[in-house]
Write a protein that holds these residues in place. Structure first.
Motif, PDB file in Angstrom:
ATOM      1  N   TRP A  66      29.614 -21.807 -16.993  1.00  0.00           N
ATOM      2  CA  TRP A  66      28.463 -22.449 -16.360  1.00  0.00           C
ATOM      3  C   TRP A  66      28.722 -23.888 -15.931  1.00  0.00           C
ATOM      4  CZ3 TRP A  66      24.492 -20.614 -20.584  1.00  0.00           C
ATOM      5  CH2 TRP A  66      24.246 -19.245 -20.414  1.00  0.00           C
ATOM      6  N   ALA A  83      29.977 -15.976 -13.620  1.00  0.00           N
ATOM      7  CA  ALA A  83      29.735 -15.173 -14.815  1.00  0.00           C
ATOM      8  C   ALA A  83      28.363 -15.506 -15.401  1.00  0.00           C
ATOM      9  CB  ALA A  83      30.819 -15.438 -15.855  1.00  0.00           C
ATOM     10  N   ASP A  84      27.698 -14.493 -15.933  1.00  0.00           N
ATOM     11  CA  ASP A  84      26.417 -14.672 -16.629  1.00  0.00           C
ATOM     12  C   ASP A  84      25.395 -15.422 -15.782  1.00  0.00           C
ATOM     13  OD1 ASP A  84      26.748 -13.332 -19.063  1.00  0.00           O
ATOM     14  OD2 ASP A  84      27.813 -15.014 -19.968  1.00  0.00           O
ATOM     15  N   SER A  85      25.195 -14.987 -14.542  1.00  0.00           N
ATOM     16  CA  SER A  85      24.318 -15.727 -13.635  1.00  0.00           C
ATOM     17  C   SER A  85      22.854 -15.679 -14.072  1.00  0.00           C
ATOM     18  CB  SER A  85      24.447 -15.184 -12.213  1.00  0.00           C
ATOM     19  OG  SER A  85      24.098 -13.808 -12.149  1.00  0.00           O
ATOM     20  N   GLU A  86      22.417 -14.569 -14.659  1.00  0.00           N
ATOM     21  CA  GLU A  86      21.008 -14.471 -15.060  1.00  0.00           C
ATOM     22  C   GLU A  86      20.688 -15.422 -16.204  1.00  0.00           C
ATOM     23  OE1 GLU A  86      17.703 -11.119 -16.486  1.00  0.00           O
ATOM     24  OE2 GLU A  86      19.676 -10.496 -15.746  1.00  0.00           O
ATOM     25  N   ALA A  87      21.530 -15.450 -17.221  1.00  0.00           N
ATOM     26  CA  ALA A  87      21.308 -16.360 -18.340  1.00  0.00           C
ATOM     27  C   ALA A  87      21.481 -17.812 -17.922  1.00  0.00           C
ATOM     28  CB  ALA A  87      22.266 -16.027 -19.480  1.00  0.00           C
ATOM     29  N   TYR A  88      22.344 -18.064 -16.966  1.00  0.00           N
ATOM     30  CA  TYR A  88      22.532 -19.414 -16.443  1.00  0.00           C
ATOM     31  C   TYR A  88      21.195 -20.033 -16.032  1.00  0.00           C
ATOM     32  CZ  TYR A  88      24.108 -22.985 -12.998  1.00  0.00           C
ATOM     33  OH  TYR A  88      24.310 -24.134 -12.268  1.00  0.00           O
ATOM     34  N   ASP A 105      27.670 -11.595  -9.386  1.00  0.00           N
ATOM     35  CA  ASP A 105      27.853 -11.750 -10.826  1.00  0.00           C
ATOM     36  C   ASP A 105      29.057 -10.914 -11.237  1.00  0.00           C
ATOM     37  OD1 ASP A 105      27.527 -11.054 -13.754  1.00  0.00           O
ATOM     38  OD2 ASP A 105      25.861 -12.451 -13.527  1.00  0.00           O
ATOM     39  N   SER A 108      30.172 -11.001 -17.996  1.00  0.00           N
ATOM     40  CA  SER A 108      29.912 -12.036 -18.990  1.00  0.00           C
ATOM     41  C   SER A 108      31.014 -13.085 -18.991  1.00  0.00           C
ATOM     42  CB  SER A 108      29.783 -11.418 -20.379  1.00  0.00           C
ATOM     43  OG  SER A 108      31.053 -10.998 -20.854  1.00  0.00           O
ATOM     44  N   ARG A 109      30.695 -14.239 -19.551  1.00  0.00           N
ATOM     45  CA  ARG A 109      31.702 -15.288 -19.676  1.00  0.00           C
ATOM     46  C   ARG A 109      32.792 -14.877 -20.659  1.00  0.00           C
ATOM     47  NH1 ARG A 109      28.326 -20.293 -21.428  1.00  0.00           N
ATOM     48  NH2 ARG A 109      27.132 -18.660 -22.481  1.00  0.00           N
TER      49      ARG A 109
END
Length: 327
Positions: A66, A83-88, A105, A108-109
């Motif tokens: 991120w 990576a992990d665009s939604e949680a970002y 996306d 995951s990271r």
């Protein structure tokens, strides 16, 4: 001007000798290092795994962490994959750091999809060194990998230096100069706001709250962390002096909060759906008896204040801190 923030040049090419002496094997450049752009037009990017040579500035970049996603966006570069665009979106809400909807996306990271990354055919891939340990060779077969080590200290200087190296890789050094100048200006602005509000020299403690294995978890930020350094740079005193880990944090239980300076204003970051300070700890006697709780000196910052990010998140943290002190 705060000398801590000014210690690194806006272009990120050199660091004051006294500050760089505290760094490990990361990417902080040797003071007085020569320009690393060769006459042929090639670009040399300093990374935690050594210099990476690029024949020209990268345009198609995949970011697996991120912090570097945010930094690319700050430079005006939209990554082709992240990576992990939604949680970002939950954790990083600094103005200007939003990921466009059409960015791919790549998983995951921790375990990005090698196939998705390969399909994007990137010019470079960027992440932090620790996340790359398991699949560095696979990724490097796809494109040159820029591996940075954010835990090398001093944290603020390392962030600024790595931001400059990333900017070099994408041909955006002028933009990096402007962003870092904005950060310097923000430090001055927030320091002035705190002074005008009569809060210069006030004491703070910064925490990140979360749930781990069903129990409240608390990370306290020391003066060796990026976030702690930033807040100290505007003239506030850190009321937490616990033993730091590699990130400059101390992970504790609620009982350890009795060690926070009794005069501190307690700043914290937690997701709304996972806030132990308003949830599991709300009726905990140790928590409610703490001076800053009993005296209403607890301030929740924007949940999207990312304390491990780049210049945009740094400025967001400073604005949130000023607001917490009514400045």
């Amino acid at each position: 001007m705060n000398m801590l923030v000014r210690a690194v040049t806006a272009g990120g090419a050199a660091v004051a000798l006294a500050l760089s002496a505290g760094c490990g094997s990361g990417t902080v450049a040797d003071p007085g290092a020569e320009d690393t752009t060769a006459e042929s037009g090639s670009i040399t990017v300093a990374t935690a795994k050594g210099d990476v040579e690029l024949s020209e500035p990268a345009t198609d970049v995949v970011s697996l962490e991120w912090s570097y996603t945010e930094e690319l966006l700050a430079l005006g570069v939209t990554p082709v994959g992240v990576a992990d665009s939604e949680a970002y979106g939950d954790w990083v809400s600094a103005p200007g750091a939003e990921i466009p909807d059409d960015v791919t996306d790549v998983g995951s990271r921790q375990e990005p999809s090698i196939e998705k990354i390969k399909q994007l055919d990137p010019d470079v891939i960027v992440s932090d060194l620790d996340r790359l340990e398991a699949n560095f060779d696979q990724l490097n077969d796809i494109a040159p990998v820029l591996a940075f080590q954010p835990t090398d200290g001093p944290a603020l200087e390392t962030m600024r230096q790595d931001f400059g190296e990333l900017a070099k890789a994408v041909g955006k050094q002028d933009e990096a100069d402007e962003v870092l100048a904005d950060l310097d200006d923000k430090v001055d602005e927030v320091e002035g706001r705190l002074d005008d509000a009569g809060e210069a020299g006030s004491t703070f403690a910064l925490a990140q709250g979360f749930t781990a294995e069903g129990s409240p978890g608390i990370r306290m930020f020391t003066g060796e962390s990026l976030a702690g350094t930033l807040i100290e740079s505007v003239g506030l005193e850190n009321g937490w002096s616990g033993e730091p880990d590699d990130w400059g944090m101390t992970t504790v239980g609620v009982e350890s909060l009795t060690q926070v300076d009794s005069e501190a204003t307690f700043l914290y970051i937690a997701l709304e759906q996972d806030d132990p300070f308003t949830g599991a700890l709300a009726d905990n006697e140790v928590w409610t008896d703490l001076p800053f709780v009993a005296e209403d000196r607890v301030r929740a910052l924007d949940p999207g204040t990312w304390v491990f990010g780049g210049p945009l998140s740094a400025m967001h943290l400073l604005d949130e801190t000023a607001a917490a002190f009514d400045a």
